[in-house]
Design a protein around this motif. Sequence first.
Motif, short mmCIF file in Angstrom:
data_model
loop_
_atom_site.label_atom_id
_atom_site.label_comp_id
_atom_site.label_asym_id
_atom_site.label_seq_id
_atom_site.Cartn_x
_atom_site.Cartn_y
_atom_site.Cartn_z
N TYR A 19 50.06 38.13 39.09
CA TYR A 19 49.53 37.58 37.84
C TYR A 19 49.64 36.07 37.88
O TYR A 19 50.70 35.52 38.18
N ASN A 20 48.54 35.39 37.55
CA ASN A 20 48.50 33.93 37.59
C ASN A 20 48.15 33.38 36.21
O ASN A 20 47.17 33.81 35.60
N CYS A 21 48.98 32.46 35.72
CA CYS A 21 48.69 31.82 34.44
C CYS A 21 47.45 30.95 34.56
O CYS A 21 47.44 29.97 35.31
N GLY A 22 46.41 31.30 33.83
CA GLY A 22 45.18 30.53 33.85
C GLY A 22 45.22 29.39 32.85
O GLY A 22 46.23 29.14 32.19
N TYR A 37 45.64 25.19 41.08
CA TYR A 37 44.82 26.36 41.40
C TYR A 37 44.35 26.39 42.85
O TYR A 37 44.23 27.47 43.44
N VAL A 38 44.10 25.23 43.45
CA VAL A 38 43.75 25.21 44.87
C VAL A 38 44.95 25.63 45.70
O VAL A 38 44.82 26.40 46.67
N THR A 39 46.15 25.16 45.34
CA THR A 39 47.35 25.52 46.08
C THR A 39 47.61 27.02 46.01
O THR A 39 47.95 27.66 47.02
N GLN A 40 47.46 27.60 44.82
CA GLN A 40 47.66 29.05 44.70
C GLN A 40 46.57 29.81 45.47
O GLN A 40 46.84 30.88 46.03
N ASP A 41 45.37 29.26 45.50
CA ASP A 41 44.29 29.88 46.28
C ASP A 41 44.64 29.86 47.77
O ASP A 41 44.36 30.83 48.49
N ILE A 42 45.23 28.77 48.23
CA ILE A 42 45.63 28.67 49.64
C ILE A 42 46.66 29.75 49.97
O ILE A 42 46.55 30.45 50.99
N ILE A 43 47.67 29.90 49.11
CA ILE A 43 48.70 30.93 49.35
C ILE A 43 48.07 32.31 49.33
O ILE A 43 48.38 33.17 50.17
N ARG A 44 47.18 32.54 48.39
CA ARG A 44 46.49 33.85 48.30
C ARG A 44 45.70 34.14 49.57
O ARG A 44 45.74 35.26 50.11
N ARG A 45 44.98 33.13 50.06
CA ARG A 45 44.19 33.31 51.29
C ARG A 45 45.10 33.59 52.49
O ARG A 45 44.76 34.41 53.36
N ASN A 230 35.98 25.63 45.89
CA ASN A 230 36.06 26.80 46.77
C ASN A 230 37.30 27.66 46.48
O ASN A 230 37.91 28.22 47.38
N VAL A 231 37.66 27.76 45.19
CA VAL A 231 38.77 28.62 44.77
C VAL A 231 38.24 30.03 44.56
O VAL A 231 37.26 30.25 43.84
#
Length: 758
Positions: A19-22, A37-45, A230-231
């Motif tokens: 769960y991610n706080c938007g 949000y880009v950093t969390q996207d990097i971790i997710r990828r 590109n998120v």
Amino acid sequence: MTKTKNEFVPVRSRHIKWYNCGPTVYDASHIGHARNYVTQDIIRRILVDYFGYEIQFVMNITDIDDKIILRARQTHLLNDFRSQNTHLSPELISQVRGAWAAYLHKKLQKGLPETDRPGKEDEESFWLNLLNKDQEESEWAKGCRARDEKFGMHLAALSSSFSALSVASAAIAANDTSPARANDLLNASVDVLYEWLDNKYGSTVTDPAIFRSFASHWESDFFSDMATLNVTPPDTLTRVTEYVPEIVEFVQRIIANGYAYPTADGSVYFNTRAFDGAEGGKNRDGTWKHAYAKLQPWSKDNKDLLEDGEGALSTGTTKRSPSDFALWKASKAGEPSWPSPWGAGRPGWHIECSVMASEILGDNMDIHSGGIDLGFPHHDNEIAQSEAYHDCRQWVNYFLHTGHLHIEGLKMSKSLKNFITIKDALNKYTPRQLRLCFLSQLWSGRMDFRESSIAEAKGIETAFDNFFTVAKALIAESRSTNANSDGRHHYEQAESELIALLQTSQHKFRVALCDSFNTPLALSILLELVSQTNIYIARGRVGVNVSVIEGIARWTGKMLRMFGLGDGLYGEIGWGETSAAGETVINREAILMPYLRALSNFRDDVRQMAIKNASTKEILALCDKLRDIDLIPLGVALDDREDGQALVKLVNPEILLRNRDEKLAQAAEKAAKKAAQVEAERTKKLARLEKGKLSPQEMFKPPNVLEGTFGSWDDNGLPLTDGEGKELSKSKVKKCAKEWDIQKKAHEEWQEWVKAGH
């Protein structure tokens, strides 16, 4: 919660519930949001595309809260005010002046010293007194900013409005009541009008659609920015306004479990004292003690953080303890509301995430993420109310908090004039450069966003760009020749060492990502691999094993695309490019004609030169023109090599044009400096020659010296006595002789210059 690194173990094997706080959608997203949000996207990828986990990624949109209510009301009221004041008038000026005075009295109180705080004095006189002070460097101004960090921002708002009021008054005196004048005044006074209008008319805003459409606009704006960056979109998107019935039920159970209480005004508060230390596990095997503020126990009595967590509209509450927080807020006039057992109201800020996450992910999740500023009170309050609802020991197994972002060493703030929206940033930098900048910092550490950081990111981008360009050119060249084997396998010591380096790099890369997603180290490993491969390539065309280079290029490109730095197919070399939507038919004429035309023009010029028996120098200049002028806009780079055969590279035309323009600009700057130096020397020489016009025989005689300075001279004009007839001292005679010799040389130089016809 342990503040240490632990092995990551999902509850369900390789499936992760996250769960991610938007965002709270009330304004344009800024560079801090981008970092988060880009950093969390990097971790997710990394987890999905590198480690192979499956993720159920849920993100919320806060589409109703105090900030949204205030800004939506203010925007609506200002738009109405504009529509009612389409022309400049004395009444409009009077209203803006009233808003200005109210803003001054309210906003500057905190920052001003006691002696400067306005009393009954005239507002304009008080303002002029402030205006005459040194607002930037004085100790007075520094003291004001120390007492209130927003003092500078408030002062700028007042200054903007005050200047516009002066212009508007002059316009009225000149009978200019045009709409343009009215717009100028309103545009310059937006900040002072917002609060004034809300205080007067905010309670009259009753249409729920005003708040929905406002939040919807900024939600769309946010996702537009995320798409540009590109998120990856969330798997599930939740909005607070869509979960109000579930929120009411959630609050009811917390009350039933003994951890919340309603108040007389129709609000409901979480009882932190009842929860902290209470025995849990009533509905399960085993018991434990609940704890409030698990993430930041040292902050649970921080009044500033507690007040910020409640919101700007939460005033005059009747909660039992300062640390208690609102689960349900009774709606006042001018606020949207929903029905509940406690009366018309709306959800508190913290409860929304607990309810939506629980609805989608259940009573436990693997990862909960957000910015570090949400640690307390938001996430700590989420934990408390969720564990009170579920009666569970641990609602979230791993919290990922991205670090703060500062601008050039300072906290980002509109008051400090260093507030950068995502769109502002994207006007200066590319999405890839921003992502590289974020990748170059540890995800959990504070990041200082500086021009030097972007410069470093651009350098990294260029290093990879150049490597991929050369690698693709070498591969294309190798395949186009279809050369037969030369009888050698080309796997000598250099190739073995390079392959070993690739394997070592792949291992180190994995270790770096296993170590709490250490992307700065991972990037440095890729860069070192590229650097060593470039050294290998520099050996030249003969003896280079293209297949080894190709393997390194493919793996490097795959890892960069895994970080979200490009698009493209598996195994593709480089960042990868996304095709235009619907582009299925290749237009050969549109693609080929610009290249064929350039070659045809070159052939025509060569033929004409051959007919005219042109010199070798002229033909070489024509070749340089093809390389530097004609092919660059087409994205073709020719690298001249010692063997006389140019390496053909396909490069983004914008990059080639930018590089060429930079070189031309540097050359022009160098030429300008040289010309300026020549001109300076010429000016200096002219000044010297001008001085040399004077004959040395006349230099010590009036009018070239004051009358009476000297009394007599020899045949060469050298002085013998002073004005009183006394013989000059030896030192004086020596000094005059030295000056005479210098002037003699200068005069001779001037005579030669004149003789030469100048």
